[in-house]
Design an enzyme around this catalytic site. Structure first.
Site, PDB file in Angstrom:
ATOM      1  CG  HIS A   1      -7.517  15.140  -5.059  1.00 24.87           C
ATOM      2  ND1 HIS A   1      -7.093  16.084  -5.957  1.00 24.87           N
ATOM      3  CD2 HIS A   1      -8.905  14.960  -5.177  1.00 24.87           C
ATOM      4  CE1 HIS A   1      -8.139  16.734  -6.544  1.00 24.87           C
ATOM      5  NE2 HIS A   1      -9.446  16.051  -5.848  1.00 24.87           N
TER       6      HIS A   1
ATOM      7  CG  ASP B   1     -15.167  11.109  -2.127  1.00 29.74           C
ATOM      8  OD1 ASP B   1     -16.041  11.488  -2.104  1.00 29.74           O
ATOM      9  OD2 ASP B   1     -14.224  11.063  -3.002  1.00 29.74           O
TER      10      ASP B   1
HETATM   11  C1  LIG Z   1      -7.441   9.993  -6.314  1.00 27.58           C
HETATM   12  C2  LIG Z   1      -6.313   9.046  -7.203  1.00 27.58           C
HETATM   13  C3  LIG Z   1      -6.769   8.351  -8.180  1.00 27.58           C
HETATM   14  C4  LIG Z   1      -5.221   9.886  -7.673  1.00 27.58           C
HETATM   15  O1  LIG Z   1      -4.465   9.026  -8.274  1.00 27.58           O
HETATM   16  P1  LIG Z   1      -3.206   9.848  -9.100  1.00 27.58           P
HETATM   17  O2  LIG Z   1      -2.752  10.988  -9.240  1.00 27.58           O
HETATM   18  O3  LIG Z   1      -3.118   8.883 -10.489  1.00 27.58           O
HETATM   19  O4  LIG Z   1      -1.647   9.009  -8.326  1.00 27.58           O
HETATM   20  P2  LIG Z   1      -1.184   7.443  -8.471  1.00 27.58           P
HETATM   21  O5  LIG Z   1      -2.174   6.637  -8.718  1.00 27.58           O
HETATM   22  O6  LIG Z   1      -0.234   7.570  -9.513  1.00 27.58           O
HETATM   23  O7  LIG Z   1      -0.601   7.258  -7.137  1.00 27.58           O
HETATM   24  C5  LIG Z   1       0.633   8.062  -6.552  1.00 27.58           C
HETATM   25  C6  LIG Z   1       1.202   6.927  -5.524  1.00 27.58           C
HETATM   26  O8  LIG Z   1       0.405   7.001  -4.319  1.00 27.58           O
HETATM   27  C7  LIG Z   1       0.045   5.826  -4.127  1.00 27.58           C
HETATM   28  N1  LIG Z   1      -1.701   6.153  -3.625  1.00 27.58           N
HETATM   29  C8  LIG Z   1      -2.236   7.103  -4.047  1.00 27.58           C
HETATM   30  N2  LIG Z   1      -3.333   7.028  -3.443  1.00 27.58           N
HETATM   31  C9  LIG Z   1      -3.511   6.015  -2.686  1.00 27.58           C
HETATM   32  C10 LIG Z   1      -4.453   5.520  -1.833  1.00 27.58           C
HETATM   33  N3  LIG Z   1      -5.659   5.808  -1.567  1.00 27.58           N
HETATM   34  N4  LIG Z   1      -4.284   4.404  -1.177  1.00 27.58           N
HETATM   35  C11 LIG Z   1      -2.845   3.871  -1.228  1.00 27.58           C
HETATM   36  N5  LIG Z   1      -1.792   4.451  -2.126  1.00 27.58           N
HETATM   37  C12 LIG Z   1      -2.323   5.356  -2.713  1.00 27.58           C
HETATM   38  C13 LIG Z   1      -0.288   4.868  -5.204  1.00 27.58           C
HETATM   39  O9  LIG Z   1      -0.210   3.575  -4.992  1.00 27.58           O
HETATM   40  C14 LIG Z   1       1.087   5.449  -5.857  1.00 27.58           C
HETATM   41  O10 LIG Z   1       2.129   4.812  -5.128  1.00 27.58           O
HETATM   42  P3  LIG Z   1       3.348   4.226  -5.957  1.00 27.58           P
HETATM   43  O11 LIG Z   1       4.212   5.464  -6.692  1.00 27.58           O
HETATM   44  O12 LIG Z   1       4.302   3.665  -4.761  1.00 27.58           O
HETATM   45  O13 LIG Z   1       2.748   3.186  -7.212  1.00 27.58           O
HETATM   46  C15 LIG Z   1      -5.605   8.256  -5.981  1.00 27.58           C
HETATM   47  O14 LIG Z   1      -5.122   8.944  -5.029  1.00 27.58           O
HETATM   48  C16 LIG Z   1      -6.690   7.221  -5.488  1.00 27.58           C
HETATM   49  O15 LIG Z   1      -6.762   6.164  -6.209  1.00 27.58           O
HETATM   50  N6  LIG Z   1      -7.355   7.615  -4.288  1.00 27.58           N
HETATM   51  C17 LIG Z   1      -8.251   6.565  -3.665  1.00 27.58           C
HETATM   52  C18 LIG Z   1      -9.684   6.800  -4.339  1.00 27.58           C
HETATM   53  C19 LIG Z   1     -10.400   7.938  -4.016  1.00 27.58           C
HETATM   54  O16 LIG Z   1     -10.335   8.361  -2.662  1.00 27.58           O
HETATM   55  N7  LIG Z   1     -10.654   9.011  -4.770  1.00 27.58           N
HETATM   56  C20 LIG Z   1     -11.587  10.383  -4.545  1.00 27.58           C
HETATM   57  C21 LIG Z   1     -10.652  11.252  -5.042  1.00 27.58           C
HETATM   58  S1  LIG Z   1     -11.589  13.031  -4.616  1.00 27.58           S
END
Ligand SMILES: CC(C)(COP(=O)(O)OP(=O)(O)OC[C@H]1O[C@@H](n2cnc3c(N)ncnc32)[C@H](O)[C@@H]1OP(=O)(O)O)[C@@H](O)C(=O)NCCC(=O)NCCS
Length: 375
Positions: free
Chosen positions: A265, A318
């Site tokens: 998140h 979720d």
């Molecule tokens: C919610 C979300 C989009 C936030 O992303 P963000 O703040 O932009 O963080 P980033 O995408 O930069 O991720 C940071 C790191 O964690 C990893 N990461 C984050 N969420 C991840 C996940 N669900 N599965 C695998 N790796 C994940 C990324 O790959 C990244 O790794 P890296 O630095 O080695 O590349 C992300 O956690 C995600 O995609 N989660 C899955 C979707 C989800 O459950 N969404 C509902 C949120 S309530």
């Protein structure tokens, strides 16, 4: 002008609000001054929606009046029902809901639609809140050739929604857990869809347009669509053999650098989401009643443990919600529409607040393209 870019607007403060706040440090979701988890434990969705919209928990009298209003406005205009029946059958349920919400705007008087006063907005908010479950459930029904189920104003918000989904009354335990899920989803500070709604509202576009934008944003798998993706992951693991297949499945996906939906998140990336912790107890209760569900809950526990070990990531709401909604027999395509119907309370409150204290959102860019090209 500051030229510092914040990709994804991470940690950028973009609004002042009295509605909600994620206090990641103290692992608390504050909603109108209350702890969301406390509300989920001891309140009802309708009370939380009232709190979000009117800034106070309703008195007995207000509760009855609010329930009456929600009941009175829950029906769909026949024109909307007709359009739902004409949608191509490949339409995604979330898109049908988005289109339906947009069409509903046309059933408002044009002056009322353009009136952004608090009073007019609250009246429209109640209508949107009341009609959305009818729209979501019956859009799905129309797409699957099932007969419409009319709302029953005598039921609670959750019981009525479930009855329209199932086409029969839901049992008390399912109603209770569904109500808790709706509360967990009711508001979550400046989530992407909430920001989308506030951006649209900041042009003084109407409240329907803002909610349609939020619905479009919520569909994405990085946001609301994660509950459907999580449910599909559990179904996939079950089809590969159940709990024993969970760890190899995850390691394979992580090795392929896939994202595992339902984890991570933006605000509490490496901290637990209090909603996920709360809802784990519901999963345990379902597992205790049903041996088939117990295997799925065991899979859930393995998935959580592997993700913590491999990535230091915790489940967000979720993940348990995707599994609970599957276990109570709701079609997966309805999970994100359900999220929207629950989040409506918060979204509508945010749009009203934006209209009351408006300044147009209009950020800048760092331009990296070419210049001085000639035709
Ligand atoms: C919610 C979300 C989009 C936030 O992303 P963000 O703040 O932009 O963080 P980033 O995408 O930069 O991720 C940071 C790191 O964690 C990893 N990461 C984050 N969420 C991840 C996940 N669900 N599965 C695998 N790796 C994940 C990324 O790959 C990244 O790794 P890296 O630095 O080695 O590349 C992300 O956690 C995600 O995609 N989660 C899955 C979707 C989800 O459950 N969404 C509902 C949120 S309530």
């Amino acid at each position: 002008m500051s030229e510092e870019i914040h990709p994804g607007l991470e940690d950028v403060v973009a609004a002042e609000t009295q509605i909600s706040f994620l206090d990641a440090e103290h692992e608390q979701i504050v909603v109108r001054g209350y702890d969301l988890i406390e509300l989920a434990r001891s309140s009802t969705y309708a009370d939380v929606a009232h709190l979000l919209l009117f800034d106070h928990v309703p008195s007995e009298e207000e509760r009855a009046a609010f329930a009456r209003q929600l009941g009175d406005h829950a029906h769909l205009p026949e024109g909307v029902a007709d359009i739902l029946r004409r949608l191509p059958s490949d339409t995604v349920a979330m898109d049908a809901l988005r289109s339906g919400l947009s069409i509903l705007a046309g059933f408002e008087n044009a002056e009322v639609l353009a009136d952004h006063s608090r009073e007019a907005n609250l009246a429209k908010a109640v209508r949107i809140l009341a009609k959305s479950p009818t729209l979501a459930a019956n859009a799905y029904r129309a797409l699957h050739g099932q007969p419409f189920v009319q709302p029953n104003p005598g039921l609670s918000f959750a019981a009525n929604f479930l009855q329209m989904i199932y086409g029969r009354p839901a049992d008390a335990e399912t109603i209770a857990v569904f109500d808790r899920i709706m509360i967990c989803y009711a508001d979550h500070e400046l989530a992407n869809s909430t920001f989308a709604a506030r951006i649209v509202a900041s042009t003084f576009a109407d409240i329907y347009g803002a909610i349609v934008a939020a619905t479009a944003a919520l569909k994405g798998p990085l946001h609301g669509g994660a509950n459907e993706a999580a449910a599909r992951m559990f179904a996939e693991i079950a089809s590969r053999g159940g709990p024993a297949a969970a760890e190899p499945y995850l390691l394979e996906r992580l090795a392929a650098k896939d994202r595992i939906m339902g984890f991570g998140h933006r605000v509490y990336m490496h901290r637990p989401d209090p909603r996920a912790d709360l809802l784990k107890a519901d999963l345990d209760a379902i597992a205790a009643r049903d041996p088939d569900a117990a295997a799925m809950v065991q899979t859930y526990e393995i998935v959580v443990a592997v993700m913590e070990r491999e990535k230091g990531l915790h489940p967000n709401a979720d993940l348990p919600i995707g599994l609970i909604l599957s276990l109570v027999g709701i079609p997966i395509d309805l999970f994100t529409p359900i999220f929207l119907c629950a989040r409506n309370a918060g979204l509508l409150a945010h749009v009203i607040e934006q209209h009351e204290h408006n300044r147009l959102y209009r950020p800048r860019v760092v331009y990296t393209g070419p210049r001085d090209r000639r035709l």
